[in-house]
Design an enzyme around this catalytic site. Structure first.
Site, PDB file in Angstrom:
ATOM      1  CB  ALA A  13      -0.940  -0.156   1.249  1.00 28.57           C
ATOM      2  N   GLY A  59       0.500  -5.000   0.983  1.00 25.34           N
ATOM      3  CA  GLY A  59      -0.735  -5.072   0.231  1.00 25.34           C
ATOM      4  C   GLY A  59      -0.627  -5.812  -1.369  1.00 25.34           C
ATOM      5  CD  GLU A  68      -2.377  -7.472   3.137  1.00 25.59           C
ATOM      6  OE1 GLU A  68      -2.342  -6.568   2.871  1.00 25.59           O
ATOM      7  OE2 GLU A  68      -2.745  -7.821   4.033  1.00 25.59           O
ATOM      8  CD  GLU A 108       1.770  -5.582   5.838  1.00 29.03           C
ATOM      9  OE1 GLU A 108       2.557  -6.469   6.046  1.00 29.03           O
ATOM     10  OE2 GLU A 108       0.991  -5.784   4.779  1.00 29.03           O
TER      11      GLU A 108
HETATM   12  C1  HXC Z   1       5.065   4.276  -1.351  1.00 31.49           C
HETATM   13  C2  HXC Z   1       6.974   3.280  -2.023  1.00 31.49           C
HETATM   14  C3  HXC Z   1       6.479   1.939  -1.510  1.00 31.49           C
HETATM   15  C4  HXC Z   1       5.329   1.895  -0.633  1.00 31.49           C
HETATM   16  C5  HXC Z   1       8.618   1.600  -2.464  1.00 31.49           C
HETATM   17  N1  HXC Z   1       8.269   3.128  -2.648  1.00 31.49           N
HETATM   18  N2  HXC Z   1       7.649   1.195  -1.854  1.00 31.49           N
HETATM   19  N3  HXC Z   1       6.218   4.273  -2.175  1.00 31.49           N
HETATM   20  N4  HXC Z   1       4.779   3.163  -0.959  1.00 31.49           N
HETATM   21  N5  HXC Z   1       5.038   0.780  -0.407  1.00 31.49           N
HETATM   22  C6  HXC Z   1       8.987   4.189  -3.338  1.00 31.49           C
HETATM   23  C7  HXC Z   1      10.275   4.580  -2.562  1.00 31.49           C
HETATM   24  O1  HXC Z   1       9.848   5.519  -1.544  1.00 31.49           O
HETATM   25  C8  HXC Z   1      11.065   5.111  -3.712  1.00 31.49           C
HETATM   26  O2  HXC Z   1      10.649   6.393  -3.830  1.00 31.49           O
HETATM   27  C9  HXC Z   1      10.752   4.126  -4.688  1.00 31.49           C
HETATM   28  O3  HXC Z   1       9.279   3.528  -4.662  1.00 31.49           O
HETATM   29  C10 HXC Z   1      11.841   3.121  -5.120  1.00 31.49           C
HETATM   30  O4  HXC Z   1      11.873   2.564  -3.909  1.00 31.49           O
HETATM   31  P1  HXC Z   1      13.392   2.196  -3.114  1.00 31.49           P
HETATM   32  O5  HXC Z   1      13.013   1.867  -1.434  1.00 31.49           O
HETATM   33  O6  HXC Z   1      14.319   3.092  -3.523  1.00 31.49           O
HETATM   34  O7  HXC Z   1      13.773   0.849  -3.743  1.00 31.49           O
HETATM   35  P2  HXC Z   1      14.956  -0.324  -3.221  1.00 31.49           P
HETATM   36  O8  HXC Z   1      15.952   0.325  -2.688  1.00 31.49           O
HETATM   37  O9  HXC Z   1      15.169  -1.131  -4.493  1.00 31.49           O
HETATM   38  O10 HXC Z   1      13.860  -1.039  -2.116  1.00 31.49           O
HETATM   39  C11 HXC Z   1      12.791  -1.718  -2.740  1.00 31.49           C
HETATM   40  C12 HXC Z   1      11.940  -2.156  -1.493  1.00 31.49           C
HETATM   41  C13 HXC Z   1      11.628  -0.868  -0.605  1.00 31.49           C
HETATM   42  C14 HXC Z   1      12.654  -3.274  -0.720  1.00 31.49           C
HETATM   43  C15 HXC Z   1      10.419  -2.751  -1.874  1.00 31.49           C
HETATM   44  O11 HXC Z   1      11.206   0.081  -1.650  1.00 31.49           O
HETATM   45  C16 HXC Z   1      10.483  -1.039   0.570  1.00 31.49           C
HETATM   46  O12 HXC Z   1      10.896  -1.554   1.736  1.00 31.49           O
HETATM   47  N6  HXC Z   1       9.277  -0.744   0.296  1.00 31.49           N
HETATM   48  C17 HXC Z   1       8.139  -0.568   1.146  1.00 31.49           C
HETATM   49  C18 HXC Z   1       7.633  -1.992   1.360  1.00 31.49           C
HETATM   50  C19 HXC Z   1       6.976  -2.100   2.463  1.00 31.49           C
HETATM   51  O13 HXC Z   1       6.874  -1.714   3.544  1.00 31.49           O
HETATM   52  N7  HXC Z   1       5.591  -2.397   1.935  1.00 31.49           N
HETATM   53  C20 HXC Z   1       4.314  -2.796   2.876  1.00 31.49           C
HETATM   54  C21 HXC Z   1       3.598  -1.501   2.937  1.00 31.49           C
HETATM   55  S1  HXC Z   1       2.346  -1.293   4.016  1.00 31.49           S
HETATM   56  P3  HXC Z   1      11.615   7.722  -4.116  1.00 31.49           P
HETATM   57  O14 HXC Z   1      10.720   8.857  -4.109  1.00 31.49           O
HETATM   58  O15 HXC Z   1      12.581   7.583  -2.967  1.00 31.49           O
HETATM   59  O16 HXC Z   1      12.194   7.408  -5.350  1.00 31.49           O
HETATM   60  C22 HXC Z   1       1.040  -2.256   3.287  1.00 31.49           C
HETATM   61  C23 HXC Z   1      -0.071  -2.137   4.121  1.00 31.49           C
HETATM   62  C24 HXC Z   1      -1.031  -3.190   3.859  1.00 31.49           C
HETATM   63  O17 HXC Z   1       1.225  -2.665   2.395  1.00 31.49           O
HETATM   64  C25 HXC Z   1      -2.354  -3.200   4.586  1.00 31.49           C
HETATM   65  C26 HXC Z   1      -3.518  -2.747   3.795  1.00 31.49           C
HETATM   66  C27 HXC Z   1      -3.331  -3.104   2.345  1.00 31.49           C
END
Ligand code: HXC
Length: 259
Positions: free
Chosen positions: A66, A110, A113, A133
């Site tokens: 998400a 998400g 999911e 998360e």
């Molecule tokens: C918003 C995101 C994002 C996310 C990545 N980006 N994931 N933006 N929401 N979930 C953005 C980053 O901020 C970054 O933007 C760009 O995408 C590239 O990501 P990087 O981190 O620079 O890439 P990398 O180093 O290759 O790492 C990839 C990654 C990491 C390991 C996937 O991005 C990451 O850990 N993302 C978050 C994953 C996460 O926590 N997902 C769960 C979310 S909570 P910029 O502008 O800096 O280039 C969730 C809730 C579920 O999903 C419940 C309800 C559905």
């Protein structure tokens, strides 16, 4: 229909392909994207010519979760009053035709999911699944704590939800989260092959098979088997059952009419 966050196309006139398209955010699932995804899925589901759908992302990310940027400022009142997730994420569960997830790269939070809400997952060898998360001070909120244990069992589901670690494609296949793993270069070919194969069969039988398997997650064994039995009985009322069995007996290819 023009979409901003997804791309939509048809393959061979019968497979609807939806590609998540927010590459800069690794396909982070925003409300706008989820609204569009629901609309596209419903349009394909209503289209007589379409027999199966594929949901996919980019090589680097199916979806990295998400949209954390959007969620960061949400309050309880925002998410509760706005019915966050429930409002638009679960449209996919009401889709009656099969939806296959073709997953490459990250399927996190998400994203994992959403893949699990599809009917089955075909993964590229670079796929990574996770429910991270917990690292953000929340828990999975789109069914991850419920669908992951059903797919991989309690031990791995707890491990994933509590440590936030990722599972690679090999582990995901071993654990039962994905049905097949293929090299990235073959991901669309393999998934399209599966989708086209499904399109060959009686759509009535396909819908019944999907509905019956899904029932196994919602009912006890005796009720589930009774549901299956009644669907099985009902299929003897279709032209396609006559055609399928006659074709087998007469050693020819069946021509299903979806009736
Ligand atoms: C918003 C995101 C994002 C996310 C990545 N980006 N994931 N933006 N929401 N979930 C953005 C980053 O901020 C970054 O933007 C760009 O995408 C590239 O990501 P990087 O981190 O620079 O890439 P990398 O180093 O290759 O790492 C990839 C990654 C990491 C390991 C996937 O991005 C990451 O850990 N993302 C978050 C994953 C996460 O926590 N997902 C769960 C979310 S909570 P910029 O502008 O800096 O280039 C969730 C809730 C579920 O999903 C419940 C309800 C559905």
């Amino acid at each position: 229909m023009a979409y901003e966050f997804i791309e939509v196309r048809t393959e061979a006139g019968k497979v609807g392909v939806i590609t998540l398209n927010r590459p800069k955010q690794l396909n982070a699932l925003s409300n706008g994207l989820m609204d569009e995804l629901g609309q596209a899925l419903k349009a394909f589901d209503a289209d007589e010519a379409i027999g199966c759908m594929i949901l996919t992302g980019s090589e680097k990310a199916f979806a990295a979760g998400a949209d954390i940027g959007a969620m960061a400022s949400y309050t309880f009142a925002d998410v509760y009053k706005g019915d966050y997730i429930t409002r638009n994420w679960e449209t996919i569960r009401s889709i009656r035709k099969p939806v296959i997830a073709a997953v490459s790269g990250f399927a996190l939070g998400g994203g994992c999911e959403l893949a699990m809400m599809c009917d089955f997952i075909i993964a590229a060898d670079n796929a990574k699944f996770g429910q991270p998360e917990i690292k953000l001070g929340i828990i999975p909120g789109a069914g991850g704590t419920q669908r992951l244990p059903r797919a991989v069992g309690k031990a791995k589901a707890m491990d994933m939800a509590l440590t936030g670690r990722m599972m690679d494609a090999t582990e995901a296949e071993r654990a039962g989260l994905v049905s097949r793993v293929v090299p990235f270069a073959k991901l669309m070919e393999e998934t399209l092959g599966a989708a086209l194969q499904i399109c060959e069969y009686s759509q009535v039988a396909v819908l019944a098979a999907k509905e019956s398997v899904n029932r196994s997650f919602e009912s006890g064994l005796a009720d589930g088997v009774m549901f299956e039995r009644r669907m099985f009985h009902a299929l003897f009322a279709t032209e396609d059952q006559k055609e399928g069995m006659d074709a087998f007996v007469n050693k020819r290819k069946a021509q299903f009419k979806h009736r």
